[in-house]
Every structure is written in structure tokens, then in C-alpha cells.
Design an enzyme around this catalytic site. Structure first.
Site, mmCIF file in Angstrom:
data_model
loop_
_atom_site.group_PDB
_atom_site.id
_atom_site.type_symbol
_atom_site.label_atom_id
_atom_site.label_comp_id
_atom_site.label_asym_id
_atom_site.label_seq_id
_atom_site.Cartn_x
_atom_site.Cartn_y
_atom_site.Cartn_z
ATOM 1 N N GLY A 7 4.240 6.067 9.674
ATOM 2 C CA GLY A 7 4.218 4.605 9.735
ATOM 3 C C GLY A 7 5.560 4.013 10.085
ATOM 4 N N THR A 8 6.109 3.224 9.179
ATOM 5 C CA THR A 8 7.340 2.481 9.473
ATOM 6 C C THR A 8 8.585 3.356 9.481
ATOM 7 O OG1 THR A 8 7.724 1.894 7.145
ATOM 8 C CG2 THR A 8 6.346 0.403 8.458
ATOM 9 N N LEU A 9 8.452 4.628 9.150
ATOM 10 C CA LEU A 9 9.589 5.556 9.201
ATOM 11 C C LEU A 9 9.710 6.251 10.554
ATOM 12 C CD1 LEU A 9 9.222 7.067 5.638
ATOM 13 C CD2 LEU A 9 11.261 5.879 6.477
ATOM 14 N N GLU A 72 8.912 4.155 -0.933
ATOM 15 C CA GLU A 72 7.481 4.260 -1.254
ATOM 16 C C GLU A 72 7.185 3.927 -2.715
ATOM 17 O OE1 GLU A 72 5.914 4.422 1.271
ATOM 18 O OE2 GLU A 72 6.844 5.734 2.752
#
Length: 282
Positions: A7-9, A72
Site C-alpha cells: 500500500g502506502t509503503l 501500522e
């Protein structure tokens, strides 16, 4: 230790800076599971043997892992974590790895299924930008094919020749009459043509590349034009790679016709030599 991010990583995404000192093992990686949009600007993955989730694989140390845990909101043995951190099998062009992945723990976190399992593609399809960059390395370099399909107007804006570093072009898709071009992440270099296409051109490419048939999947790579890096360029990558096989003569001619005088002389010669090596009688 290794971690799979989806995802956003990922590269060029909002939280990728947390991985700036990590080592990229594979940009083209996947894991069994299902991907969901949470509605909060990031996805969540659920365990499943029915689907695949696409992302990237990194080598990290304990300091980076701590930062990811903070992102997270993960704490070992805490019952109300949003995500569970678990060990999983990750698949790449260069084999399988065991690594960590964050999956949904809080019931209902993931709301809308992302059917193709790719967060970047999902965002692109939702945003519908006026135009996108597309990297062609095989028969889509050939303008005659576009003209015959009456879609040449979608590909008339050519940014120029460019290089994709870290990948080699091989014939790993098996059709009835022989191989078709693919890129494999093996540390090589692939040259091709960078197009600036209107968004509607994406649907032609989906059809041509058999996206919905499970032939090629859209993916995103960084290409170089001269010394300028152009990030997150759309290209296509074979889902199920087969042993390399010679393409039919008509397809080989399309690749050579589309690349001649556009890619570097050395790369064009390499294309010819590879086709001869595979048994094509040019």
C-alpha cells in the site's frame, strides 16, 4: 529480515520514506490474499488462497521494523491491533522468499474489494487522469499495429526512447504460435518507447494484453529518458511466465520494425541476436 509491502509503503507512495534505507529485493512481488480499500487512504489485506496481492519486497533491519510497527499501530500480543504482523510466503521473478506482512486484524477494516489486488492500479483507475505514461517494449513499439486497430490517435504522442533498468526482455508468454515479449526482473536493461496516452488508451491496452484473461497484468516501473527518471510508468508484466520460446516471424518483425532507429543501435542488435538464438529466421 524481509517485509512485503502493498500500500502506502510502496515506491512513490506517501509512507515510502520509512523504507529509504531498506534494500529493494523485488519490485514485482506478490502474495496470496485479497486486498481491500479501507476508505481511509490506505488498503488492508486479508488472508485468502483465492486471490493475489501485488507489491514490493524489501530487506529491512530492526530499526525499520519498529517504524513500520508504529505506522501500522502494531504491538505484539495486543488484542486491539488494526493489523496482525505475520510470516508469509512471497513470490518474485527470482523465486520464493519468506517475509513479514501486515494483514487485517480488526474486523471490517477493509471495506471495498480491490479485485485485481494492486493498490497503485486501483488508485489510477479511480483518479482517471487525463493522460498517463506508458512504456512499450514489445510489439506495442510498432505503429503499424496501432494503425490496423484504428487506435493510432491514442498513441501519437511519443515522449521518446527510454530505458528500464533492472529488467530483461524475454519471450515468456506462451501463445498458440510461439512466445510473446515479457519483462523479467533479473537485473538487466530493457529499452523501449515511452508514450503519453490519453486515459481511454488504457482500455485498449487492457484488451490487447489480455488483462481480464489473466495474460498480462498492468504494473508500474521507473524508466530513464537520458538521465531523467520518470516514475510510476505503466507497463505490462506476464502473470504466469513460461520457459522462453521463439515468437512467430510476424511478431518478431513487429518488434524489429517498431524499435529500429528508435532504441539504441546496440540494443537493436541484441534484439536481432536474441531472435536468431531462439530460432527465428529473420
Amino acid at each position: 529480515m524481509k517485509v512485503f509491502v502493498y500500500g502506502t509503503l510502496r515506491k512513490h507512495e506517501g509512507n515510502h520514506a520509512l523504507l529509504k534505507s531498506a534494500v529493494l529485493i523485488a519490485q514485482q512481488a506478490w502474495i496470496y490474499g485479497e486486498l481491500f480499500d479501507t476508505g481511509y487512504g490506505y488498503p488492508a489485506m486479508k488472508r485468502s488462497e483465492q486471490g493475489k496481492v501485488y507489491g514490493e519486497l524489501y530487506e529491512i533491519d530492526q530499526a525499520i521494523l519498529s517504524k513500520l510497527d508504529d505506522l501500522e499501530e502494531y504491538k505484539a500480543d495486543r488484542e486491539d491491533n488494526l493489523y496482525e504482523r505475520m510470516e508469509a510466503q512471497i513470490f518474485t521473478d527470482n523465486g520464493e522468499y519468506s517475509g513479514l506482512v501486515y494483514i487485517e486484524k480488526k474486523e471490517g477494516l477493509g471495506k471495498e474489494l480491490i479485485p485485481h489486488g494492486d493498490w497503485k492500479l486501483y488508485q489510477l483507475l479511480n483518479k482517471k487522469p487525463a493522460s498517463i505514461y506508458y512504456f512499450a517494449y514489445g510489439s506495442c513499439m510498432d505503429v503499424e499495429r496501432f494503425e490496423k486497430a484504428q487506435v493510432a490517435h491514442l498513441f501519437e504522442k511519443v515522449a521518446g526512447a527510454c530505458k528500464l533498468e533492472g529488467y530483461s526482455m524475454k519471450y515468456l508468454f506462451s501463445a498458440n504460435d510461439g512466445g510473446r515479449a515479457d519483462i523479467i526482473e533479473d537485473g538487466g536493461v530493457t529499452e523501449g518507447i515511452l508514450y503519453d496516452i490519453p486515459f481511454q488508451g488504457l482500455y485498449y491496452l487492457f484488451d490487447r494484453e489480455g488483462f481480464n484473461l489473466g495474460w498480462y497484468r498492468p504494473t508500474f516501473v521507473d524508466v530513464k529518458m537520458s538521465e531523467t527518471l520518470i516514475p510510476d510508468v505503466l507497463t505490462f508484466h506476464v502473470y504466469k511466465k513460461q520457459p522462453e520460446s521463439a515468437p512467430p516471424l510476424h511478431y518478431a518483425k513487429e518488434i524489429l520494425r517498431g524499435s529500429k532507429g528508435r532504441v539504441s543501435p546496440g540494443y537493436y542488435q541484441k534484439l536481432e541476436e536474441e531472435l536468431v538464438r531462439l530460432g527465428c529466421k529473420l
